[in-house]
Scaffold this motif. Structure first.
Motif, PDB file in Angstrom:
ATOM      1  N   ALA A 273      11.822 -65.700 -35.658  1.00 37.01           N
ATOM      2  CA  ALA A 273      12.485 -65.845 -34.360  1.00 37.01           C
ATOM      3  C   ALA A 273      13.598 -64.816 -34.205  1.00 37.01           C
ATOM      4  O   ALA A 273      14.308 -64.492 -35.162  1.00 37.01           O
ATOM      5  N   ALA A 274      13.729 -64.299 -32.975  1.00 35.68           N
ATOM      6  CA  ALA A 274      14.781 -63.338 -32.647  1.00 35.68           C
ATOM      7  C   ALA A 274      15.454 -63.748 -31.347  1.00 35.68           C
ATOM      8  O   ALA A 274      14.781 -64.181 -30.399  1.00 35.68           O
ATOM      9  N   LYS A 275      16.766 -63.611 -31.314  1.00 32.28           N
ATOM     10  CA  LYS A 275      17.507 -63.826 -30.061  1.00 32.28           C
ATOM     11  C   LYS A 275      18.780 -63.012 -30.133  1.00 32.28           C
ATOM     12  O   LYS A 275      19.585 -63.183 -31.057  1.00 32.28           O
ATOM     13  N   ASP A 276      18.961 -62.104 -29.165  1.00 32.21           N
ATOM     14  CA  ASP A 276      20.165 -61.281 -29.198  1.00 32.21           C
ATOM     15  C   ASP A 276      21.333 -62.013 -28.548  1.00 32.21           C
ATOM     16  O   ASP A 276      21.134 -62.953 -27.766  1.00 32.21           O
ATOM     17  N   VAL A 308      14.836 -62.717 -37.410  1.00 36.09           N
ATOM     18  CA  VAL A 308      14.680 -61.296 -37.106  1.00 36.09           C
ATOM     19  C   VAL A 308      16.007 -60.804 -36.540  1.00 36.09           C
ATOM     20  O   VAL A 308      16.470 -61.312 -35.513  1.00 36.09           O
ATOM     21  N   PRO A 309      16.674 -59.837 -37.173  1.00 32.61           N
ATOM     22  CA  PRO A 309      17.957 -59.364 -36.648  1.00 32.61           C
ATOM     23  C   PRO A 309      17.769 -58.704 -35.280  1.00 32.61           C
ATOM     24  O   PRO A 309      16.854 -57.908 -35.081  1.00 32.61           O
ATOM     25  N   GLY A 318      15.166 -56.536 -24.108  1.00 34.71           N
ATOM     26  CA  GLY A 318      15.509 -55.358 -24.889  1.00 34.71           C
ATOM     27  C   GLY A 318      15.028 -55.359 -26.320  1.00 34.71           C
ATOM     28  O   GLY A 318      15.357 -54.457 -27.091  1.00 34.71           O
ATOM     29  N   TYR A 319      14.241 -56.348 -26.709  1.00 34.49           N
ATOM     30  CA  TYR A 319      13.859 -56.491 -28.117  1.00 34.49           C
ATOM     31  C   TYR A 319      12.951 -55.374 -28.627  1.00 34.49           C
ATOM     32  O   TYR A 319      12.969 -55.051 -29.813  1.00 34.49           O
ATOM     33  N   PHE A 320      12.140 -54.797 -27.746  1.00 31.90           N
ATOM     34  CA  PHE A 320      11.222 -53.730 -28.153  1.00 31.90           C
ATOM     35  C   PHE A 320      11.760 -52.339 -27.803  1.00 31.90           C
ATOM     36  O   PHE A 320      11.025 -51.358 -27.911  1.00 31.90           O
ATOM     37  N   LEU A 327      13.079 -53.995 -33.161  1.00 31.00           N
ATOM     38  CA  LEU A 327      11.797 -53.292 -33.129  1.00 31.00           C
ATOM     39  C   LEU A 327      11.411 -52.807 -34.520  1.00 31.00           C
ATOM     40  O   LEU A 327      10.237 -52.898 -34.908  1.00 31.00           O
ATOM     41  N   ARG A 328      12.373 -52.299 -35.277  1.00 28.33           N
ATOM     42  CA  ARG A 328      12.056 -51.857 -36.641  1.00 28.33           C
ATOM     43  C   ARG A 328      11.535 -53.018 -37.483  1.00 28.33           C
ATOM     44  O   ARG A 328      10.581 -52.859 -38.261  1.00 28.33           O
ATOM     45  N   THR A 329      12.129 -54.176 -37.305  1.00 27.32           N
ATOM     46  CA  THR A 329      11.685 -55.347 -38.063  1.00 27.32           C
ATOM     47  C   THR A 329      10.318 -55.813 -37.583  1.00 27.32           C
ATOM     48  O   THR A 329       9.458 -56.184 -38.395  1.00 27.32           O
ATOM     49  N   PHE A 330      10.108 -55.803 -36.274  1.00 26.91           N
ATOM     50  CA  PHE A 330       8.787 -56.162 -35.738  1.00 26.91           C
ATOM     51  C   PHE A 330       7.695 -55.276 -36.344  1.00 26.91           C
ATOM     52  O   PHE A 330       6.624 -55.742 -36.713  1.00 26.91           O
ATOM     53  N   ALA A 331       7.980 -53.968 -36.420  1.00 25.51           N
ATOM     54  CA  ALA A 331       7.001 -53.022 -36.958  1.00 25.51           C
ATOM     55  C   ALA A 331       6.709 -53.328 -38.423  1.00 25.51           C
ATOM     56  O   ALA A 331       5.557 -53.279 -38.874  1.00 25.51           O
ATOM     57  N   ALA A 332       7.748 -53.670 -39.192  1.00 26.55           N
ATOM     58  CA  ALA A 332       7.549 -54.004 -40.594  1.00 26.55           C
ATOM     59  C   ALA A 332       6.707 -55.264 -40.753  1.00 26.55           C
ATOM     60  O   ALA A 332       5.849 -55.344 -41.640  1.00 26.55           O
TER      61      ALA A 332
END
Length: 338
Positions: A273-276, A308-309, A318-320, A327-332
């Motif tokens: 989970a991610a939330k800015d 997810v930071p 803005g997450y992607f 985005l870097r974490t999503f890619a990993a």
């Protein structure tokens, strides 16, 4: 009684606040597009596999037994069915959907080089597009968008990273183009703010379609996907989770998944989970009452999802965005590196 009143107030706020990616307006009631694709009657009349009752595995076996000439003939004469048939050969679906899109006048979507995995013109239009080589990729991801997304807003020029095309394209590039990414606007999304956005009705219909997409990937030899679920799309993923053939489920900007914890999702997939900090979704009360609201916040530690930071992402869409830690974490995650 006081607690009951607070819950009612929270639900009322949820109805007026929850939206997907663009609409701070009163929502219009939407009718979910379900069932067989257009042209199914003519397809069935030839004794071909029923698009509704035949599972993706059955569809894959049917096409495997046909000659290349027979496959091409079916795609030419029944493009709306073949183009939306999970389990059919991917390249054949691209060709069928190109034909359907040209006939529908959507020439931009039919442009050379675009790989349209699904196109259903009914309602506001549903569409899915592949970035990368789905047949050869060792890693596959699926992006499930939230509200206000349809064939007309699939790849709009404004708020790019709030669109399925923008999110999927950014993720594909962030993996060095090694992972195949599917931008999947394959369900009827809510429009603006209203009961549709605060209820799970459209998400339930979308969950069935998402599950079938994943089964189709499995039937055609693709690896289990990582599924990224934005905003109301995370409600879809929450309802699909028990039957979703995925390695990971990643929710971002989520209003809830209609459960109170990861354990209640009843999934073998890893859940992230991610939330800015400045995402307005934080203003949505995480409650569920009388069918409205979507429950606990997946970004809260008590939910049990992996974090997810996303501190440097901006707003709800803005997450992607390129350069962000999210985005870097999503890619990993998409490449199996985490």
């Amino acid at each position: 009684m006081r607690r009951f009143k607070r819950t009612l107030v929270a639900v009322a706020v949820a109805v007026t606040v929850v939206s997907g990616t663009a609409g701070w307006v009163t929502g219009n009631a939407q009718v979910a597009v379900t069932g067989a694709p257009p042209g199914a009657a003519a397809w069935r009349a030839e004794g071909l596999p029923d698009p509704v009752t035949s599972g993706p595995g059955q569809v894959a076996r049917f096409f495997a037994g046909l000659s290349e000439a027979r496959r091409t003939d079916l795609a030419r004469r029944h493009p709306a069915v073949v183009g939306n048939l999970d389990g059919a050969p991917v390249a054949l679906r691209y060709a069928a959907n190109s034909r359907s899109l040209k006939a529908d006048g959507r020439l931009a979507l039919a442009a050379p080089g675009r790989q349209i995995l699904a196109f259903d013109p009914r309602g506001r239009g549903q569409i899915a597009e592949v970035y990368g080589d789905l047949g050869a990729a060792e890693h596959v991801a699926v992006v499930v968008p939230g509200s206000d997304i349809d064939a007309g807003t699939f790849d709009r020029k404004s708020d790019v990273y709030g669109t399925p095309a923008g999110m999927a394209g950014a993720l594909h590039r962030a993996t060095g183009r090694r992972a195949a990414v599917i931008a999947w606007a394959g369900y009827t999304t809510p429009v603006g703010v209203g009961v549709d956005a605060a209820s799970g009705a459209l998400a339930e219909a979308g969950a069935v379609r998402l599950g079938r997409l994943a089964d189709g990937l499995d039937a055609t030899g693709s690896p289990d996907p990582v599924v990224f679920c934005h905003s109301y799309g995370s409600v879809v993923c929450g309802l699909a989770a028990p039957r979703l053939d995925a390695s990971d489920v990643v929710v971002l900007g989520s209003p809830g998944m209609r459960v109170s914890s990861v354990d209640e999702l009843d999934t073998r997939a890893r859940v992230w989970a991610a939330k800015d900090p400045d995402d307005w979704i934080s203003k949505v009360p995480h409650v569920e009452f009388a069918g409205l609201g979507h429950g606990a916040d997946p970004a809260e530690p008590s939910f049990g999802a992996r974090r997810v930071p996303a501190e440097d992402a901006q707003g709800h869409t803005g997450y992607f965005a390129p350069g962000t830690e999210s985005l870097r974490t999503f890619a990993a995650i998409a490449e199996g590196e985490l």
